[in-house]
Write a protein that holds these residues in place. Sequence first.
Motif, short mmCIF file in Angstrom:
data_model
loop_
_atom_site.label_atom_id
_atom_site.label_comp_id
_atom_site.label_asym_id
_atom_site.label_seq_id
_atom_site.Cartn_x
_atom_site.Cartn_y
_atom_site.Cartn_z
N LEU A 81 50.75 -28.65 24.10
CA LEU A 81 49.84 -27.46 23.77
C LEU A 81 49.24 -27.31 25.14
O LEU A 81 48.38 -27.95 25.65
N GLY A 82 49.80 -26.05 26.01
CA GLY A 82 49.12 -26.13 27.37
C GLY A 82 50.33 -25.38 28.05
O GLY A 82 50.92 -24.40 27.59
N CYS A 83 50.36 -25.45 29.47
CA CYS A 83 51.13 -24.62 30.37
C CYS A 83 51.87 -25.79 31.29
O CYS A 83 51.45 -26.81 31.58
N ILE A 84 52.91 -25.22 31.46
CA ILE A 84 54.14 -25.96 32.38
C ILE A 84 54.45 -24.87 33.30
O ILE A 84 54.81 -23.91 33.04
N ARG A 85 54.40 -25.37 34.81
CA ARG A 85 55.03 -24.42 35.90
C ARG A 85 55.81 -25.32 36.63
O ARG A 85 55.59 -26.56 36.94
N SER A 86 56.56 -24.77 37.64
CA SER A 86 57.51 -24.92 38.64
C SER A 86 58.23 -26.26 38.33
O SER A 86 58.35 -27.42 38.89
N LEU A 87 58.88 -26.19 37.02
CA LEU A 87 59.90 -27.29 36.71
C LEU A 87 61.25 -27.31 37.57
O LEU A 87 61.81 -26.21 37.66
N GLN A 88 61.42 -28.56 37.94
CA GLN A 88 62.75 -28.71 38.80
C GLN A 88 63.39 -30.24 38.30
O GLN A 88 62.83 -30.92 38.23
N LEU A 89 64.72 -29.82 38.09
CA LEU A 89 65.46 -30.96 37.64
C LEU A 89 66.50 -31.38 38.82
O LEU A 89 67.52 -30.59 38.97
N ASN A 90 66.64 -32.37 39.50
CA ASN A 90 67.47 -32.89 40.35
C ASN A 90 67.77 -31.47 41.43
O ASN A 90 68.81 -31.18 41.92
N GLY A 91 66.67 -30.91 42.07
CA GLY A 91 66.82 -30.14 42.80
C GLY A 91 67.02 -28.55 42.31
O GLY A 91 66.89 -27.54 43.02
#
Length: 1291
Positions: free
Chosen positions: A914-924
């Motif tokens: 419950l909240g916020c997620i940003r700028s997700l990056q997986l293996n570049g």
Amino acid sequence: MDFVPRLSSVLILVLSGLWHLGLTATNYNCDDPLASFLSLRAFISSSDLTGRFSPAQLNWRMGTGGWSPADSDAQPWLQIDLGNRVEITAVATQGRYGSSDWVTSYHLMFSDSGHNWQHYKQEDSIWTFVGNMNADSVVHHKLLHPMRARFVRFVPLEWNPDGKIGMRVEVYGCSYRLDVADFDGQSSLLYRFNQKTMSTIKDVISLKFKSMQRDGVLFHGEGQRGDHITLELHKGRLALYLNLDGSKARVSSNEPSAILGSLLDDQYWHSVLLERVGKQANFTVDRNKKYFRIKGETDSLDIDYELSFGGIPVPSKPGTFLKKNFHGCIENLYYNGVNIIDLAKRRKHQIYSGNVTFSCSERQIVPITFVNSKSSYLLLSGTPRIDGLSVSFQFRTWNEDGLLLSTELSEGSGTLLLILESGTLRLLIKKLAGHGTEIITGSGLNDGLWHSVSINARRNRVTLTLDNDAASLPPDTSWLQIYSGNSYYFGGCPSNLNDSQCLNPIKAFQGCMRLIFIDNQPKDLISVQQGSLGSFSDLHIDLCSIKDRCLPNYCEHGGHCAQTWTTFYCNCNDTGYTGATCHDSTYEQSCEVYRHRGNPSGFFYVDSDGSGPLQPLQVYCNSTEDKIWMTIQHNNTELTQVQGFNMEKPYSMTLNYGGSMDQLVALIDGSEYCEQEVTYHCKRSRLLNRPDGAPLTWLIGRSNERDPYWGGSVPGVQQCGCGLEESCLDISNDTGFLSFKDHLPVTQIIITDTNRSNSEAAWRIGPLRCYGDRHFWNAVSFSTEASYLHFPAFRVEFSTDISFFFKTTALSGVLIENLGIKEFLRLEITSPSEITFAIDVGNGPTELLVQSPSPLNDNQWHYILAERNLKETLLQVDNLPRSMRETSEGGHFQVGLNSQLFVGGTLSRQKGFLGCIRSLQLNGQKIDLEERAKVTSGVKPGCPGHCSSYGSNCNNGGKCVEKDSGYSCDCTNSPYEGPFCQKEISALFDSATSITYMFQELHLVTKNTNTSSSAIYTDTAPSKETIMLRFVTAQAPTLLLYLNFSSQSFFSILLSRNGSLQIHYRLGKGESHMFIISVENLANRRVHQVKMRRDGSELSIQMDQQRFTYKFSPEVEFQTVRSLILGKVTETLGMDPQVAIANSLGFIGCLSSVQYNHIAPLKAALRHDSIAPVTVQGTLRESSCGFMVDSDVKAVTTVYSSSDPFGKRDERDPLTNAVQSDSAVIGGVIALVTFITFCVIGIMTHFLYQHKQSHHISHTKKEYPENLETSFRNNIDLENTTSKCKREYFI
């Protein structure tokens, strides 16, 4: 970057498949039982519980019901001789019938000769097979990689704890076609062509080989014009020389086209496949592949007369070879579908075979492996008290240090030591009386190659021979007399011996040895294994288990790999990356992120995909504006004239941006907006032949397609900006911006129609400019614990990383989860101050925990980085200490996570996020969270509240302002400016400079609705006041600041005659008063800062690092300020005499960061003089106070710097350059005169209007390249003032 066209790859696969059809039965039900019908003699073991061998076939129930080793057998094994080399595809096991004896895990080993065994491996690691859970059930395993061997060995690892080892086994597979040739190092096979030259566009060559020699030529062919192909074993690696260019030198002087493999002199079979179509090649050695492009002029390989296999014979000199021949065996050798060995066996006329036999001789060599650097050793006996000594052996290792040999000599001769130290061989002879001598030879001996060592001593002569290079003791060793000892310790010393019996001043040896001779007699190491000769500890006998941990090279991004026996290390120097495997980029991913980190404008390397494969690219980041512009220059930004080209001979210019197209595309796609300014001048040069015709001039962009539209136009419209605006002329000038990102950057310009009479053109393409970061602020909000986003399964590779920002007020929740059958990956908040990273790659779960000293559910943005590579697993949260654990070697390299990747939720029973997620990056790879959230219930794109986390970045009174993507700093109430209100505003004053800021009545302020104006005109609060300023001067006395309250009241800050800082004031009726702040001389050309804060009658003052407190008398009456004056006060009537003295000379120096409450008077004078109630008298020049330090203040001049970092004019200014022309202006004389008259009137009107509106006029001189003639400059100057139009296809 290796590039292989898809068509070429398909052709190669088809050809390879056709030519290998029928060579193996792997794909044709190769699963026959191979052991069931063998005689009992085919089964042998390390020992047997019954004292004689027991049958061990699958489902055997008679007798003992299977095999069990003796209780004393420390290294048990069960071996099967299959009679011939066969292809093995599967194995099966049972426990011993009717017992509680079964094996729960085991290893498999293979051999061709019964010696020199090889472990079965998967994913480059020794594979552990799961065994049985009871005595009777059959556990069957299909081999992922079928093996070809004659001998199979089962090595039990674990067994039923309530029983013993018990096994019944079966091996499945089939026979396969086998054509083998044995080369003795002096022989070769010649395949002669039917014609003089064999010219091929496609080639497929395949073979298998085994050898004990590290050097030798496997095959070679060359043509008279210089084409050649050579495959050579060099230092245990395969070097391929392949050239299609006749002008190149011979193979002896060329660099290899490709090098693959390692430790290929291990007497194991290795497979080789070379596939070529034109200039594209695929080179495979075992399971290592390399794709490359061949250098050359043509696509054909022209070989004259013959191909040689096993060596390079010298023409007309039989038995003579150019390079060292191959010594070993070659199996199933095919050249473009031709079975070379089969032709040789059948004595076909195309083949000449010299001294080649058609069976592989197996040399019975038994290697041993010293496993442990602390406890491994081998004890062998020799003949004692011989006058002299003779020991020889071969070794290979990756370690720099280790004991090779230690022996106690007889007759008091001392101790002989042979040590590997820092990769160098060192022989020491130590006498009991203290005498000693040594021989040092060799270097870099920890290269993994076999090295031969021989020690020979006779009386006082000692010789150490390393790889046939002999070294002797110095001549002054007459005191030396050597008598052989009885015990020779190889590799290390037992722990129960003293130094006189076995001396080891260094760690034990880790590596392999073979061919051990003592007193010129070979030592039977199989007898050592059976316990009948010598003794040992922590040895693997009959195999060399050396492993090249740098092949493949797991050091990413060009990192250099180095290794020891147990691990590898990566040197990441000069790569731009860091971490255990050079996985993590040291650069940010955009100019936006650099700005967010507080960096000023400048050149930076931007790594758009972080840990991904793209290399960083240098760009210029301009952080002076609200939009952070990224500029990428190319090799030609000047105005360029073009003349004399047509469709048959077009003009072409290719633009080079200093990086690959993949790098540029990644930067463009990651930006919010990109543009390139395109300027095109033309005279009698058409863009189009007709309105709907093919273009005569065009641009080429990223997709390598023609783009016939120009600046200011849009794709699909064959016009330029002036065509859309109907403002084109006979002498046309079009300047505009290309902003369609899918066509950027411009990589080439083609111009044709400039060969007619008086036709010419000129062009200029500006740098690529972009702003914004589509990923850094890409955020989503999870409103319920049941909501989540899902993406395709995450691919866990050799190095894997996940990074993102989160903020929450929840106590716990799963952030990221991906599941497999057994493997999994999970990131979660387990408590308000704990983040957990759990991962299982097939060898059991690894869990890392980072604990924060402060709660993480504070609704602030927090950063997480989780990474796993072949060296370590780590978890980073914000700037807290990392949690790290070494990676177990037994884990899978590539993990199968077959479920979807869940973000903000979970498939398991744990609570979501419950909240916020940003700028997700997986293996570049950047994940677009917002786009997925648009079609997902319970998840909203974006996340407000950036200022709660980053508001502190707005310095010096700046105010954080929320934006849709990120935030900005409002510096209106700050004396500073810039993205973070950190750029100092300063100015130079001379003796007559005066800035007067008039304070408005309060009702005037409230009526003004303009934000910036309102802030400037804000009235002061009588109960509290703040004053701040910085100054540099060499003059005393001088007046710094003057506050005027009324005709009688004032407050001033000045420097007295001696340079001390003083405050003079009169507040209300009465006399003037003075505070002396500092007696130091501050007129010393140094920067000084003064901060004052009044709260009621108490005044706090900070002068540089000194602090003072004063208290005003009770009769002081604080009033509203009427005006604030910097520099010289012009109205001096009634001024205090001492203040008047300081004011008389004015202020000569620099002031900066001037602030009174929320008013910045100096900033208002320099930035808002048209709207602020501020008056400037005299000369005020903006400059940096730092330039004045240690300089003559009166001599300081203003230095203006362009915002363009490349030393060129502003790319946004209208192009004033012109194209030369010798042609007359089109039209009659009357039209020309009329035209010029209107232009002059327009210019004069515009000039007069500007003069009326501004008291500061900047005159910009037009500059032209030197090669442009005056007449065409005038034409362009003329056209820039015109509004008439013609359709551009008539130009």
